[in-house]
Every structure is written in structure tokens, then in C-alpha cells.
Design a protein around this motif. Sequence first.
Motif, PDB file in Angstrom:
ATOM      1  N   THR A   7       0.833  -1.208   0.000  1.00  0.00           N
ATOM      2  CA  THR A   7       0.000   0.000   0.000  1.00  0.00           C
ATOM      3  C   THR A   7       0.868   1.259   0.000  1.00  0.00           C
ATOM      4  N   ILE A   8       1.700   1.390   1.019  1.00  0.00           N
ATOM      5  CA  ILE A   8       2.554   2.579   1.111  1.00  0.00           C
ATOM      6  C   ILE A   8       3.535   2.642  -0.062  1.00  0.00           C
ATOM      7  N   SER A   9       4.246   1.537  -0.306  1.00  0.00           N
ATOM      8  CA  SER A   9       5.267   1.525  -1.365  1.00  0.00           C
ATOM      9  C   SER A   9       4.646   1.752  -2.746  1.00  0.00           C
ATOM     10  N   ASN A  10       3.482   1.146  -3.000  1.00  0.00           N
ATOM     11  CA  ASN A  10       2.826   1.329  -4.302  1.00  0.00           C
ATOM     12  C   ASN A  10       2.338   2.760  -4.488  1.00  0.00           C
ATOM     13  N   THR A  11       1.878   3.372  -3.393  1.00  0.00           N
ATOM     14  CA  THR A  11       1.458   4.774  -3.470  1.00  0.00           C
ATOM     15  C   THR A  11       2.645   5.675  -3.785  1.00  0.00           C
ATOM     16  N   VAL A  12       3.745   5.453  -3.078  1.00  0.00           N
ATOM     17  CA  VAL A  12       4.956   6.257  -3.320  1.00  0.00           C
ATOM     18  C   VAL A  12       5.486   6.020  -4.738  1.00  0.00           C
ATOM     19  N   ALA A  13       5.343   4.797  -5.237  1.00  0.00           N
ATOM     20  CA  ALA A  13       5.812   4.489  -6.595  1.00  0.00           C
ATOM     21  C   ALA A  13       5.103   5.361  -7.632  1.00  0.00           C
ATOM     22  N   HIS A  14       3.835   5.667  -7.399  1.00  0.00           N
ATOM     23  CA  HIS A  14       3.103   6.566  -8.305  1.00  0.00           C
ATOM     24  C   HIS A  14       3.633   7.987  -8.192  1.00  0.00           C
ATOM     25  N   TRP A  15       3.963   8.407  -6.990  1.00  0.00           N
ATOM     26  CA  TRP A  15       4.529   9.752  -6.807  1.00  0.00           C
ATOM     27  C   TRP A  15       5.868   9.877  -7.525  1.00  0.00           C
ATOM     28  N   VAL A  16       6.697   8.839  -7.401  1.00  0.00           N
ATOM     29  CA  VAL A  16       8.039   8.853  -8.004  1.00  0.00           C
ATOM     30  C   VAL A  16       7.948   9.061  -9.508  1.00  0.00           C
ATOM     31  N   ILE A  29       8.821   9.990   5.427  1.00  0.00           N
ATOM     32  CA  ILE A  29       8.087   8.760   5.095  1.00  0.00           C
ATOM     33  C   ILE A  29       8.800   7.545   5.681  1.00  0.00           C
ATOM     34  N   ASN A  30      10.115   7.490   5.506  1.00  0.00           N
ATOM     35  CA  ASN A  30      10.897   6.362   6.033  1.00  0.00           C
ATOM     36  C   ASN A  30      10.786   6.275   7.557  1.00  0.00           C
ATOM     37  N   LYS A  31      10.820   7.425   8.199  1.00  0.00           N
ATOM     38  CA  LYS A  31      10.742   7.460   9.658  1.00  0.00           C
ATOM     39  C   LYS A  31       9.407   6.910  10.152  1.00  0.00           C
ATOM     40  N   LEU A  32       8.329   7.306   9.494  1.00  0.00           N
ATOM     41  CA  LEU A  32       6.990   6.835   9.879  1.00  0.00           C
ATOM     42  C   LEU A  32       6.831   5.346   9.603  1.00  0.00           C
ATOM     43  N   CYS A  33       7.338   4.905   8.462  1.00  0.00           N
ATOM     44  CA  CYS A  33       7.237   3.473   8.112  1.00  0.00           C
ATOM     45  C   CYS A  33       8.030   2.618   9.102  1.00  0.00           C
ATOM     46  N   ALA A  34       9.214   3.097   9.493  1.00  0.00           N
ATOM     47  CA  ALA A  34      10.039   2.345  10.439  1.00  0.00           C
ATOM     48  C   ALA A  34       9.333   2.216  11.787  1.00  0.00           C
ATOM     49  N   LYS A  35       8.743   3.303  12.269  1.00  0.00           N
ATOM     50  CA  LYS A  35       8.017   3.252  13.544  1.00  0.00           C
ATOM     51  C   LYS A  35       6.835   2.297  13.461  1.00  0.00           C
ATOM     52  N   PHE A  36       6.122   2.346  12.339  1.00  0.00           N
ATOM     53  CA  PHE A  36       4.943   1.493  12.176  1.00  0.00           C
ATOM     54  C   PHE A  36       5.334   0.025  12.111  1.00  0.00           C
ATOM     55  N   LEU A  37       6.432  -0.282  11.397  1.00  0.00           N
ATOM     56  CA  LEU A  37       6.853  -1.673  11.246  1.00  0.00           C
ATOM     57  C   LEU A  37       7.356  -2.258  12.565  1.00  0.00           C
ATOM     58  N   PHE A  38       8.192  -1.514  13.258  1.00  0.00           N
ATOM     59  CA  PHE A  38       8.836  -2.070  14.446  1.00  0.00           C
ATOM     60  C   PHE A  38       7.977  -1.967  15.720  1.00  0.00           C
ATOM     61  N   PHE A  39       7.120  -0.925  15.764  1.00  0.00           N
ATOM     62  CA  PHE A  39       6.367  -0.714  17.002  1.00  0.00           C
ATOM     63  C   PHE A  39       4.852  -0.669  16.806  1.00  0.00           C
ATOM     64  N   GLY A  63      18.057  -7.793   3.333  1.00  0.00           N
ATOM     65  CA  GLY A  63      16.961  -6.952   3.806  1.00  0.00           C
ATOM     66  C   GLY A  63      15.633  -7.683   3.794  1.00  0.00           C
ATOM     67  N   LEU A  64      14.561  -6.925   4.040  1.00  0.00           N
ATOM     68  CA  LEU A  64      13.214  -7.503   4.044  1.00  0.00           C
ATOM     69  C   LEU A  64      12.501  -7.354   2.712  1.00  0.00           C
ATOM     70  N   GLY A  65      13.147  -6.698   1.742  1.00  0.00           N
ATOM     71  CA  GLY A  65      12.544  -6.563   0.420  1.00  0.00           C
ATOM     72  C   GLY A  65      11.537  -5.438   0.299  1.00  0.00           C
ATOM     73  N   ILE A  66      11.451  -4.582   1.332  1.00  0.00           N
ATOM     74  CA  ILE A  66      10.596  -3.394   1.221  1.00  0.00           C
ATOM     75  C   ILE A  66      11.238  -2.454   0.207  1.00  0.00           C
ATOM     76  N   GLN A  67      10.424  -1.879  -0.671  1.00  0.00           N
ATOM     77  CA  GLN A  67      10.980  -1.025  -1.709  1.00  0.00           C
ATOM     78  C   GLN A  67      11.551   0.266  -1.137  1.00  0.00           C
ATOM     79  N   SER A  68      12.779   0.556  -1.523  1.00  0.00           N
ATOM     80  CA  SER A  68      13.440   1.792  -1.114  1.00  0.00           C
ATOM     81  C   SER A  68      12.999   2.931  -2.035  1.00  0.00           C
ATOM     82  N   ILE A  69      12.623   4.060  -1.454  1.00  0.00           N
ATOM     83  CA  ILE A  69      12.183   5.204  -2.263  1.00  0.00           C
ATOM     84  C   ILE A  69      13.330   5.716  -3.121  1.00  0.00           C
ATOM     85  N   MET A  70      14.525   5.780  -2.553  1.00  0.00           N
ATOM     86  CA  MET A  70      15.690   6.239  -3.310  1.00  0.00           C
ATOM     87  C   MET A  70      15.984   5.304  -4.476  1.00  0.00           C
ATOM     88  N   ALA A  71      15.850   3.996  -4.244  1.00  0.00           N
ATOM     89  CA  ALA A  71      16.098   3.023  -5.305  1.00  0.00           C
ATOM     90  C   ALA A  71      15.025   3.107  -6.386  1.00  0.00           C
TER      91      ALA A  71
END
Length: 249
Positions: A7-16, A29-39, A63-71
Motif C-alpha cells: 500500500t505505502i510503497s505502491n502509493t509512493v511508486a506513483h509519486w516517483v 516517510i521512512n521514519k513513519l514506516c520504520a516506527k509502524f513496522l517495528f512498534f 533486507g526484508l525486500g521493502i521497496q526503497s524510495i531512493m532506489a
Amino acid sequence: MQYIKYTISNTVAHWVRAIFIPKTVIKTINKLCAKFLFFGDTNDKHLHLISWDNTCKPRCFGGLGIQSIMAMQFAFNCCIIERFYNTRSPLIDFLLSRYYSPWKDKGSQYSKFWKNICKTAIIVRNKFKFNPKSKSKASIIWDHWCLGDSILNKFPDFQLINYCKDNDKLEDWIQNDYWCIPEYINGDIREHISSIPLDNIQNNFVVWDGKKMAYFREDYLEFFSNLEEVDWHCLIWHKNHSPRYSIYT
């Protein structure tokens, strides 16, 4: 994990694909995703023990295969560079008339979008191979169509830039599938260029790493090309793996 990946990665992919995302936005975005995943809570202020950059590596790199925005931005830039030469569209025609080449020296007046593409172009320069042929939009001065190098680098003593304009294209020197080099070009240079074979079979003017077409996944993985593959990823991400245990491991 599924929510972030699909959901998040596919949405960002459209923005990119539509805009240039500033680094501050990517960081947020990365900071929020990290907090959501770990906590499970974006307001949590606890420290997590694994950096988000490592988490976003492909599985084969640990890694876990989550899409990197920079990549993703990097891969999209590679796609733009390929389309710059191989396809025609209003966007490509605009970029071609304004910037001439992604390997041209960057100007201060260039947009952030194009500067980002130029930055990527320098990194993947050796991956793109030019096929000199009729109707090629490659820049005579800036592109590395001259046997893997630009003509300026090949003949630094000859001031070609004084004779050619930034918007001169390779198609201007090729007529009816034969070289038609202007008389004002130095004889040695003309002889060298004439020895370059013209490719009238390959459909694309530019190819990625010797292939007819590069897929987005290949461009994406190129972003991590400086990393070494881990030898244990196949033990964790095998065909019948359990996501709960694989992710934790």
C-alpha cells in the motif's frame, strides 16, 4: 509488513513517476514506516536496532525486500534515460529540446528533476550502450556513442565544441545508413568515426547492458550493485517459508 509493501510503497511508486520527491519528504516517510513496522505506532519514540536502509535492501542482500524510495527514483531515472533516446512523446521531446543529453554538464538553471536524472546517468553510464544509426537522437558532443566514449573525451585536443552546437544530433551525420561527416571535422577524427559500424538491425538506439530492453527490476537492483549478496537468504526466503518467522529472523 504487507501494508507497507503493497500500500505505502505502491502509493509512493506513483509519486516517483510524477514528481521529484525532496529528501526531507523521503526521510519523513521512512521514519513513519520504520516506527509502524517495528512498534505498530507512528508516534512511538523508541529506538529500533536495525536501520531503515538495511531493512529496505532486497532479500538477496539481507533486507526484508521493502521497496526503497531512493532506489525507486533511481530506477525511474534509468527508465527516463532509456526512453529519452528510444521513444517519442511530448515529455521526451520537451526534455530533448531543453537539455540535449543527460550526460551534458549540469547548469545552475536546470530543474531538480533533471539534475537528479543527470546524477543517475553518471552512475550508470557504462550500462548504456549506443547504437549509431539513422534517426538517432544522441548528442554528437555529450553522449558516449563513439565506441563507449564521447567524442570530446576521445579527442580532447580537437575543439569540436567550437564547430558543433549543443543540439546537434547523430542523425545529422548519418544519411541513408552511411556516415556523412562534415568536411570541417579533422581528417583523423573523420576516419575514426567512419570506422564505427552502423547498426541498422537493432531497433533501439540505446540498450541497457547489451539487452534489447531493461526491466524496472533490473534498474532497481542496479542501485544496490555495490553490495554483496548474502549466502543465507535462500534458507530464510525459500518457497515454503513462513512470513512470521522469516521476517523475525
